[in-house]
Design an enzyme around this catalytic site. Structure first.
Site, PDB file in Angstrom:
ATOM      1  N   SER A  99      17.240  36.684  55.482  1.00 31.06           N
ATOM      2  CA  SER A  99      18.455  36.638  55.469  1.00 31.06           C
ATOM      3  C   SER A  99      18.766  38.075  54.424  1.00 31.06           C
ATOM      4  O   SER A  99      18.443  38.128  53.368  1.00 31.06           O
ATOM      5  CB  SER A  99      19.141  35.642  54.911  1.00 31.06           C
ATOM      6  OG  SER A  99      20.637  35.730  54.801  1.00 31.06           O
ATOM      7  N   GLY A 102      20.427  41.050  56.353  1.00 27.37           N
ATOM      8  CA  GLY A 102      21.326  41.886  57.311  1.00 27.37           C
ATOM      9  C   GLY A 102      21.281  43.429  57.150  1.00 27.37           C
ATOM     10  O   GLY A 102      20.171  43.839  56.658  1.00 27.37           O
ATOM     11  N   LYS A 129      16.403  28.058  56.554  1.00 29.17           N
ATOM     12  CA  LYS A 129      17.030  29.072  57.078  1.00 29.17           C
ATOM     13  C   LYS A 129      18.050  28.681  58.199  1.00 29.17           C
ATOM     14  O   LYS A 129      19.075  29.329  58.385  1.00 29.17           O
ATOM     15  CB  LYS A 129      16.171  30.264  57.611  1.00 29.17           C
ATOM     16  CG  LYS A 129      16.684  31.505  58.340  1.00 29.17           C
ATOM     17  CD  LYS A 129      17.685  32.199  57.430  1.00 29.17           C
ATOM     18  CE  LYS A 129      18.045  33.648  57.901  1.00 29.17           C
ATOM     19  NZ  LYS A 129      18.463  33.875  59.166  1.00 29.17           N
ATOM     20  N   GLU A 147      26.802  29.510  57.169  1.00 30.92           N
ATOM     21  CA  GLU A 147      27.339  30.592  57.605  1.00 30.92           C
ATOM     22  C   GLU A 147      28.323  30.523  58.699  1.00 30.92           C
ATOM     23  O   GLU A 147      29.387  31.151  58.474  1.00 30.92           O
ATOM     24  CB  GLU A 147      26.381  31.578  57.720  1.00 30.92           C
ATOM     25  CG  GLU A 147      26.944  33.216  58.235  1.00 30.92           C
ATOM     26  CD  GLU A 147      25.793  33.923  58.445  1.00 30.92           C
ATOM     27  OE1 GLU A 147      26.129  35.263  58.777  1.00 30.92           O
ATOM     28  OE2 GLU A 147      24.529  33.701  58.470  1.00 30.92           O
TER      29      GLU A 147
END
Length: 343
Positions: A126, A128, A194, A201
């Site tokens: 994670s 981005g 995850k 999220e």
């Protein structure tokens, strides 16, 4: 910084995240061999110092044993790629899947490679668009020995302790979690964590979106509204006469607010560029992690209404509830004495 334990890693998949992982590794002194079906992506990484490979076979040939190969691929192409690699690798080599595979597939893949002595590590990644500079949070599953062996690679990719304040109540002095990476357990554990991370999220994104939409529509009392038997009236229009700049709200929430986060950073940037978000269609995809999280919650009998509703909202955004809406419209129309028909 430069690592004092440089390693060699093969990277398969040079999309935005794969390429940036390679850049971060090379900056810290690791050596990378890279391969992608996009030859231009390979050439770009070669210009930046990576060793190029024109095929999986060539990538494997250019790696020193025991080899370490990281897959940064869409979930749908991991299995065929792994099948090809399995025929090329040898005992004690390690394959890392850094994408968003389903954790149950990890369990099967580890079992697939085990007879040949090949290790399989799943690594939820994670970070981005800002991961290159900030580092990537890593959630890792697999056997202890290969995970420990890859420690220098994980340490480079992760953010490190940085300037994050220590957790006040934390008494543990061991472990790597404060550095931004964690060995969560055996095969599948990394992608399981995850998966749930991405489900969380979904819920956070939905709450931020809903909150900003309520603020945007705080001027409801200034607008004329249909007055008929089918529309509930706004009882106190004088309480909704605020014309609030939503872009500025997102900006102020970034600074000192308890909801301040990378997600708020992203929406603040989007609103700064397009205050009405005219560049966006309102269609929100779901790549799998949210629905897998909901399925796990059902299997575990864990109530997860926020994540579940956020997932359903994504389906609605794609028009997948349209037939339901038509059924409701038909029933409401018949109940009210007239059908609410199109055209």
């Amino acid at each position: 910084m430069t690592t004092d334990t440089p390693m060699q890693l093969g990277m398969v998949g040079l999309g935005r995240m794969g390429a940036n992982l390679v850049r971060r590794l090379m900056r810290d002194g690791h050596r990378c061999v890279v391969y992608d079906l996009d030859t231009d992506a390979v050439k770009e990484m070669e210009k930046e110092g990576a060793t190029a490979a024109s095929s999986l076979h060539e990538l494997v040939d250019r790696l020193e044993q025991p080899r370490n190969v990281w897959l940064m691929l869409p979930a749908g192409v991991v299995q065929p790629t792994l099948d090809q690699l399995a025929a090329l690798l040898a005992a004690d080599d390690t394959v890392v899947d850094g994408g968003n595979s389903y954790y149950r597939d990890d369990i099967a893949r580890a079992a697939q490679l085990a007879p040949g002595g090949i290790h399989y590590v799943d690594c939820g990644t994670s970070g981005g668009v800002w991961g290159l500079e900030r580092g990537y949070c890593l959630m890792i599953g697999g056997e202890d020995e290969p995970v420990a062996r890859l420690g220098p690679v994980f340490r480079t990719i992760a953010p490190g302790i940085g300037d994050a304040a220590p957790t006040p109540g934390r008494t543990r002095t061991d472990g790597t979690a404060p550095e931004g990476y964690l060995h969560c357990g055996p095969s599948g554990a990394g992608h399981f964590v995850k998966m749930v991370h991405n489900g969380v999220e979904y819920g956070m994104m939905a709450a931020i979106g809903e909150g900003l939409s309520i603020i945007k529509h705080a001027d409801a009392g200034l607008r004329s509204r249909t007055v008929d038997a089918e529309t509930a009236p706004l009882r106190e229009p004088e309480a909704y006469r605020y014309e609030i700049d939503v872009a500025e709200v997102a900006e102020v929430w970034r600074r000192g607010s308890v909801v301040g986060s990378w997600l708020v950073d992203l929406v603040a940037d989007a609103l700064a560029r397009s205050p009405g978000l005219d560049a966006y269609t309102g269609r929100v995809s779901d790549s799998g992690e949210g629905r897998w999280t909901v399925l796990a919650a059902v299997d575990e009998s864990v109530p997860a209404p926020v994540i579940t509703n956020a997932l359903i909202q994504r389906y609605e955004s794609r028009g997948l509830g349209q037939f339901t809406d038509k059924v409701l419209s038909a029933m409401r129309g018949e109940f009210g004495g007239h059908a609410e028909k199109a055209g």
